[in-house]
Design an enzyme around this catalytic site. Structure first.
Site, PDB file in Angstrom:
ATOM      1  N   THR A 129       5.885   5.372 -44.859  1.00 58.30           N
ATOM      2  CA  THR A 129       5.088   5.982 -45.925  1.00 58.30           C
ATOM      3  C   THR A 129       5.879   7.101 -46.615  1.00 58.30           C
ATOM      4  OG1 THR A 129       3.190   5.600 -44.443  1.00 58.30           O
ATOM      5  CG2 THR A 129       2.720   6.614 -46.546  1.00 58.30           C
ATOM      6  N   GLU A 177       7.913   3.066 -36.039  1.00 56.72           N
ATOM      7  CA  GLU A 177       7.842   3.693 -37.367  1.00 56.72           C
ATOM      8  C   GLU A 177       6.771   4.788 -37.337  1.00 56.72           C
ATOM      9  OE1 GLU A 177       6.021   2.567 -41.718  1.00 56.72           O
ATOM     10  OE2 GLU A 177       7.197   1.018 -40.707  1.00 56.72           O
ATOM     11  N   LYS A 204      10.029  -4.654 -47.306  1.00 57.03           N
ATOM     12  CA  LYS A 204       8.672  -4.657 -46.770  1.00 57.03           C
ATOM     13  C   LYS A 204       7.750  -5.367 -47.758  1.00 57.03           C
ATOM     14  CE  LYS A 204       4.962  -1.336 -45.684  1.00 57.03           C
ATOM     15  NZ  LYS A 204       4.670   0.091 -45.463  1.00 57.03           N
TER      16      LYS A 204
END
Length: 218
Positions: A75, A46, A135
Site C-alpha cells: 500500500t 508484506e 500486482k
C-alpha cells in the site's frame, strides 16, 4: 541496511508463490502472526502502510530476520513512502497503483517494485517501466481467466493477483498462470488473531502452500 538484490527477491517470490498481505490495526501482534504463518510455510511477508508504525515494524522484523523470510512493504502510494520503507529494510515495495516515480525509486536502489495494475494497457506500461512483477488489483472482479487470457498474447507477463484470492481458490489462480498470489484476510483470520489462536494461522498457511504446490504440479 542489508544489500538487496531485486533479481534474487523476484525469483524467490515466484518460487514461494505466496505473499501474505498483513493489514492489521494492532501492530504489536504482527511478529506473532509472522511466526505463525512462517511455521506453515509462508516465507514472503508484506506489511501494508495501513498498519500503525509499518516502517518501524519492518525494521524490527529485519533485525531478527535470519534470512527465512522476505519482508516487503505494501500500500505504498508515493515515492517518499517508498524511500522510507526501503531505508527501514523493505526488500520489495508493493503499490495498489501504477506510479512511475515509485518504480524509479525502487529501481535506483535495486529494490523490487511491484505496481498495481488492472488493465492490459496498465500491465504493459508497468512492464515497459521496468517492473519484473505486476500486482493484479483488484483481482476480485477479474477472476483467474483474466490471467489466462492476458498470457495468451503476453506470455512473459508475471502477474500476482491480489484481492479475492483464498486458500480454497488459490489453485485456480496458479493454474491460470499467476506467478504468485497475494492473500490477506482469508489466511490471516481476524478472530484467530484477536483470540491469539495462532495455530489456526499455521494450519491455514500449510493448506495454502499445499494447494499452490498441487496446482503447480497438476
Amino acid at each position: 541496511m542489508k544489500t538487496i538484490d531485486h533479481k534474487r527477491i523476484t525469483t524467490s517470490i515466484q518460487e514461494y508463490g505466496v505473499i501474505a498481505v498483513i493489514r492489521m490495526k494492532d501492530g504489536d501482534r504482527v511478529k506473532k502472526v509472522v511466526e505463525a504463518i512462517l511455521a506453515g510455510g509462508v516465507h514472503v511477508i508484506e506489511i501494508t502502510m495501513t498498519v500503525p508504525n509499518a516502517a518501524s515494524i519492518i525494521e524490527s522484523l529485519q533485525k531478527d530476520n535470519d534470512g527465512s523470510i522476505i519482508i516487503g512493504a505494501g500500500t505504498v502510494t508515493d515515492s517518499e513512502s517508498a524511500v522510507r520503507v526501503i531505508e527501514s529494510g523493505a526488500q520489495y515495495v508493493v503499490s495498489p497503483i501504477l506510479d512511475h516515480a515509485i518504480i524509479a525509486t525502487c529501481f535506483e536502489r535495486d529494490v523490487l517494485g511491484i505496481p498495481g495494475c488492472y488493465t492490459p494497457t496498465e500491465i504493459h506500461t508497468a512492464r515497459k517501466s521496468g517492473a519484473d512483477l505486476v500486482k493484479l488489483f483488484p483481482a476480485t472482479s477479474l477472476g483467474p481467466n483474466f490471467i489466462k487470457d492476458i498470457r495468451g498474447p503476453f506470455p512473459d507477463f508475471k502477474l500476482i493477483p491480489t484481492g479475492g484470492v483464498t486458500v480454497d481458490n488459490v489453485g485456480a489462480w496458479i493454474a491460470a498462470g499467476a506467478a504468485a498470489v497475494g492473500i490477506g484476510s482469508d489466511l490471516l483470520n481476524k478472530e484467530a488473531i484477536k483470540n491469539e489462536q495462532y495455530g489456526i494461522l499455521t494450519e491455514r498457511a500449510k493448506l495454502l502452500v499445499g494447494n499452490v504446490q498441487r496446482a503447480r504440479h497438476a
